[in-house]
Design an enzyme around this catalytic site. Structure first.
Site, PDB file in Angstrom:
ATOM      1  N   SER A 202      64.649 -17.314 103.607  1.00 49.48           N
ATOM      2  CA  SER A 202      64.865 -18.095 102.120  1.00 49.48           C
ATOM      3  C   SER A 202      65.503 -19.200 102.684  1.00 49.48           C
ATOM      4  O   SER A 202      64.407 -19.671 103.596  1.00 49.48           O
ATOM      5  CB  SER A 202      65.907 -17.523 101.719  1.00 49.48           C
ATOM      6  OG  SER A 202      66.276 -18.229  99.898  1.00 49.48           O
ATOM      7  N   ASP A 445      57.990 -11.764  94.805  1.00 45.83           N
ATOM      8  CA  ASP A 445      58.744 -12.115  95.037  1.00 45.83           C
ATOM      9  C   ASP A 445      59.295 -12.970  93.487  1.00 45.83           C
ATOM     10  O   ASP A 445      58.238 -13.939  93.361  1.00 45.83           O
ATOM     11  CB  ASP A 445      59.158 -13.453  96.187  1.00 45.83           C
ATOM     12  CG  ASP A 445      60.248 -14.912  96.718  1.00 45.83           C
ATOM     13  OD1 ASP A 445      61.327 -14.163  95.619  1.00 45.83           O
ATOM     14  OD2 ASP A 445      60.307 -14.083  97.674  1.00 45.83           O
ATOM     15  N   HIS A 491      62.403 -10.700  96.497  1.00 44.18           N
ATOM     16  CA  HIS A 491      63.408 -11.894  97.602  1.00 44.18           C
ATOM     17  C   HIS A 491      63.691 -11.836  98.105  1.00 44.18           C
ATOM     18  O   HIS A 491      64.511 -11.015  98.641  1.00 44.18           O
ATOM     19  CB  HIS A 491      63.932 -13.197  95.776  1.00 44.18           C
ATOM     20  CG  HIS A 491      63.772 -14.026  97.379  1.00 44.18           C
ATOM     21  ND1 HIS A 491      62.824 -15.057  97.919  1.00 44.18           N
ATOM     22  CD2 HIS A 491      65.188 -15.179  98.061  1.00 44.18           C
ATOM     23  CE1 HIS A 491      64.052 -15.850  98.133  1.00 44.18           C
ATOM     24  NE2 HIS A 491      64.442 -16.063  97.770  1.00 44.18           N
TER      25      HIS A 491
END
Ligand SMILES: *[C@@H]1O[C@H](CO)[C@@H](O)[C@H](O)[C@H]1NC(C)=O
Ligand SMILES: *[C@@H]1O[C@H](CO)[C@@H](O)[C@H](O)[C@H]1NC(C)=O
Ligand SMILES: *[C@@H]1O[C@H](CO)[C@@H](O)[C@H](O)[C@H]1NC(C)=O
Ligand SMILES: *[C@@H]1O[C@H](CO)[C@@H](O)[C@H](O)[C@H]1NC(C)=O
Ligand SMILES: *[C@@H]1O[C@H](CO)[C@@H](O)[C@H](O)[C@H]1NC(C)=O
Ligand SMILES: *[C@@H]1O[C@H](CO)[C@@H](O)[C@H](O)[C@H]1NC(C)=O
Ligand SMILES: *[C@@H]1O[C@H](CO)[C@@H](O)[C@H](O)[C@H]1NC(C)=O
Ligand SMILES: *[C@@H]1O[C@H](CO)[C@@H](O)[C@H](O)[C@H]1NC(C)=O
Ligand SMILES: *[C@@H]1O[C@H](CO)[C@@H](O)[C@H](O)[C@H]1NC(C)=O
Ligand SMILES: *[C@@H]1O[C@H](CO)[C@@H](O)[C@H](O)[C@H]1NC(C)=O
Ligand SMILES: *[C@@H]1O[C@H](CO)[C@@H](O)[C@H](O)[C@H]1NC(C)=O
Ligand SMILES: *[C@@H]1O[C@H](CO)[C@@H](O)[C@H](O)[C@H]1NC(C)=O
Ligand SMILES: [Ca+2]
Length: 580
Positions: A202, A445, A491
């Site tokens: 991320s 995601d 994610h």
């Protein structure tokens, strides 16, 4: 038969025995102080040796982590501060050093997530487990728990550029430089090579790319997951779903969109050749599934309290209804991605089968109806980084249109191109220094579009290998930078809605094998961390190849499928400049 040792071998053997210090021998303030980089090591940086805090930690345990396997380990816990000459600041560093007999000549840099530049103690074990000293920084934001967004403004209208650039790329760079030297000194490495790695997801993925793009020989290899790069677009993308709802004037109960996502999973599961509740081919889903078929299906969700979940969501009442044409129109517009009022594409969206996390709505008790709820992930960006107002979200989306979003994307891209955008596509210096990258992204995601990673890999391919055919350039790039889309994954984590999907838990081990032993990860090693095959091994195909199963889901092949590949490529005609 015993061989007689020559003198140099005897001396080396004695030295090795003398070197086998215990953790308690070396995990002391004075030993660490003596191991700090010398004062003239880095121009502009002064380390405060009096700030050193050290303690030995034994039998530390990690279990059920997605980014590394279960382990029990000892380490030397070190922290200290440095300042930038002329800046009158203080940056805190945190390093974990393995016990001397477990050290394997490795250093691992780690990053954060959201607006955090570190993951607390969450990422450091991923290094220790593999015999690497591991480091994190507070970026100079005040403490390891202070995020960049909390200190990005000095006052309304005034951005803190030191914070901005430390967050953008300086902080991780300095933590790495100092950490590598500390590690060499601590372990008495005079001539042997220290292998340097990175692992993050991320924002941590973006932080990894911020370094690969700038510092050719800082790392031998990096693992970058679902990077939050193309920052100007990415942050505003979080507002797109809400603006779709406002524009179409329909605010779906969250349960309605959840039902559409669930039905997408059910309908597209088998397209990959294996009926396991995992949509491993969202591209085939995009080509073959029409979400209009969900209109009229009943849905039900129990009431929920506002939980400590990510992204934050308000309380919801019981929801019981049927999927509407309006709900499907909202879902379809979200899947189509942002287009401006002239129907020119400004961004892409999440893959079908991902949940509609950005599309959260809020229930109004007084009117008994659903209304707007502004994603703080996107709203804070516009409020703080574009409008320079010290708020945690936009006060409203009044008058915000698709053109407004496009304009905000351009504004953020241009204003922060040299620090946060992080899509510089020419990685020649890193490649020439021998660097390797494992880049992965969950195919479901719901926070950073999977297509974002594909677009960057394709940009690097096109920029670096302009004279080659698609297959030639893909092979060239795959020689040192490989992208893996993780079936069903969310994610930076496995996905509770597709629990039978695998997750690549041993990425750093795979990268080490590639860097230190030349073992190319043709497929990416992964493990079922939940579901029916818990604990078993899986392999993930490298882009542009896509997985397809035969023999009733027992045999996986990584296939080249042009029609599927084409679904991942977008023409960003809302911009006159190339968007890498
Ligand atoms: C490094 O060398 C010094 C001096 O010989 C020794 O005291 C120390 O224990 C060594 N450190 C390690 C980690 O082996
Ligand atoms: C490691 O050091 C940090 C910083 O000094 C401290 O906050 C933390 O409690 C220490 N961790 C352990 C497990 O001792
Ligand atoms: C990380 O910190 C948390 C909170 O202090 C603690 O519960 C956990 O055990 C720590 N994990 C490790 C690996 O040190
Ligand atoms: C911004 O707001 C936060 C929270 O209300 C506050 O802690 C901080 O001091 C403010 N910063 C500035 C520069 O006003
Ligand atoms: C979607 O699927 C999940 C997991 O099977 C389930 O818990 C949830 O209730 C479903 N939602 C709807 C609206 O059917
Ligand atoms: C879904 O339904 C809408 C509204 O009737 C229609 O405009 C659209 O073309 C349909 N989409 C597909 C893919 O059939
Ligand atoms: C409004 O609705 C929510 C969700 O059902 C509930 O938790 C909350 O207590 C309600 N508030 C009022 C004032 O009725
Ligand atoms: C949902 O509403 C329908 C129609 O009003 C009703 O038949 C059904 O029992 C309700 N379901 C639940 C779980 O409340
Ligand atoms: C700064 O902006 C925030 C958000 O607009 C506002 O709440 C706050 O009052 C402002 N602070 C000052 C000192 O004007
Ligand atoms: C939105 O536009 C209307 C009409 O131009 C204006 O009256 C209103 O103040 C605007 N709202 C905001 C929040 O800017
Ligand atoms: C691959 O994953 C399996 C578990 O699925 C693990 O046992 C093995 O050690 C991993 N291989 C590497 C190179 O880490
Ligand atoms: C195919 O696999 C599914 C799931 O493992 C199993 O239930 C089914 O019996 C298999 N079908 C055949 C024809 O083997
Ligand atoms: Ca499947």
């Amino acid at each position: 038969m015993m061989r007689i040792l020559c003198w140099s071998e005897v001396i080396a053997a004695v030295a090795a025995v003398a070197d086998a210090a215990s953790l308690q021998d070396v995990c002391t303030p004075s030993y660490v102080q003596a191991s700090l980089p010398s004062s003239d090591s880095f121009t502009g940086i002064t380390i405060d040796s009096s700030s050193v805090v050290v303690n030995a930690v034994t039998a530390s345990e990690v279990t059920k982590e997605s980014m590394y396997p279960d382990a029990v380990f000892d380490y030397c816990n070190v922290s200290f501060a440095y300042s930038h000459d002329g800046r009158n600041d203080q940056v805190l560093l945190w390093y974990w050093l393995p016990t001397p007999n477990n050290f394997k000549n490795r250093f691992l840099s780690t990053g954060g997530g959201g607006y955090a530049i570190n993951s607390g103690n969450g990422s450091l074990p991923g290094g220790i487990i593999y015999g690497a000293a591991a480091g994190a920084t507070d970026g100079g934001f005040g403490s390891f728990g202070t995020n960049a967004d909390q200190v990005i403004l000095l006052a309304n209208g005034t951005i803190n550029r030191d914070t901005l650039y430390m967050f953008g790329y300086e902080g991780i760079h300095e933590m790495t430089l100092i950490g590598k030297q500390l590690t060499k000194n601590f372990f008495n490495m005079s001539t042997s090579k220290l292998y340097a790695y990175y692992q993050g997801c991320s924002e941590g993925g973006r932080e990894g790319w911020s370094q690969i793009q700038r510092f050719a020989d800082q790392w031998d290899g990096a693992v970058t997951g679902a990077p939050a790069f193309r920052y100007g677009q990415q942050q505003v993308q979080h507002l797109y779903s809400g603006v779709v709802e406002q524009t179409l004037n329909y605010f779906p109960p969250p349960c309605e969109l959840q039902k559409i996502a669930n039905e997408t999973i059910v309908a597209c599961d088998h397209l990959d050749g294996k009926t396991d509740g995992v949509v491993a081919r969202t591209d085939l889903c995009m080509l073959h599934f029409n979400i209009n078929t969900t209109i009229g299906l009943p849905y039900y969700c129990p009431a929920t309290q506002p939980g400590n979940i990510f992204p934050p969501a308000p309380a919801t009442p019981v929801q019981n209804g049927t999927v509407t044409a309006q709900g499907v129109a909202v879902a379809q517009a979200i899947l189509d991605g942002l287009h401006d009022s002239q129907n020119r594409r400004a961004y892409f969206s999440y893959q079908p089968a991902a949940t509609f996390a950005d599309a959260q709505t809020a229930y109004d008790n007084t009117t008994s109806s659903w209304g707007p709820y502004i994603s703080s992930l996107g709203g804070e960006w516009v409020e703080k980084f574009l409008n320079l107002q010290n708020g945690t979200n936009l006060p409203s989306l009044d008058n915000v249109t698709y053109d407004t979003l496009t304009a905000w994307m351009i504004e953020g891209w241009q204003r922060y191109e040299d620090v946060l955008q992080t899509t510089w596509p020419d990685l020649t210096p890193f490649q020439e220094a021998g660097g390797k990258v494992i880049h992965y992204h969950g195919e479901s995601d719901n926070s950073i579009p999977t297509a974002s990673s594909v677009r960057y890999w394709e940009s690097v391919r096109r920029v670096m290998y302009p004279g080659q055919t698609y297959n030639e350039s893909a092979a060239s790039l795959n020689g040192w930078y490989r992208l893996f889309l993780v079936p069903g994954a969310a994610h930076c984590s496995p996905n509770t809605l597709q629990p039978n999907g695998p997750f690549p838990q041993t990425n750093l081990a795979v990268l080490i094998e590639w860097v230190e032993h030349g073992t190319v990860p043709t497929t990416l090693n992964a493990t079922y961390l939940a579901g029916e095959n818990l604990g078993q091994n899986a392999q993930i195909c490298a882009w542009p190849l896509r997985p397809i199963w035969s023999n009733n889901g027992t045999t996986m092949e990584c296939q080249y499928d042009q029609a599927s590949i084409d679904t991942w490529h977008y023409n960003m005609d809302a911009y006159k400049l190339p968007l890498y």
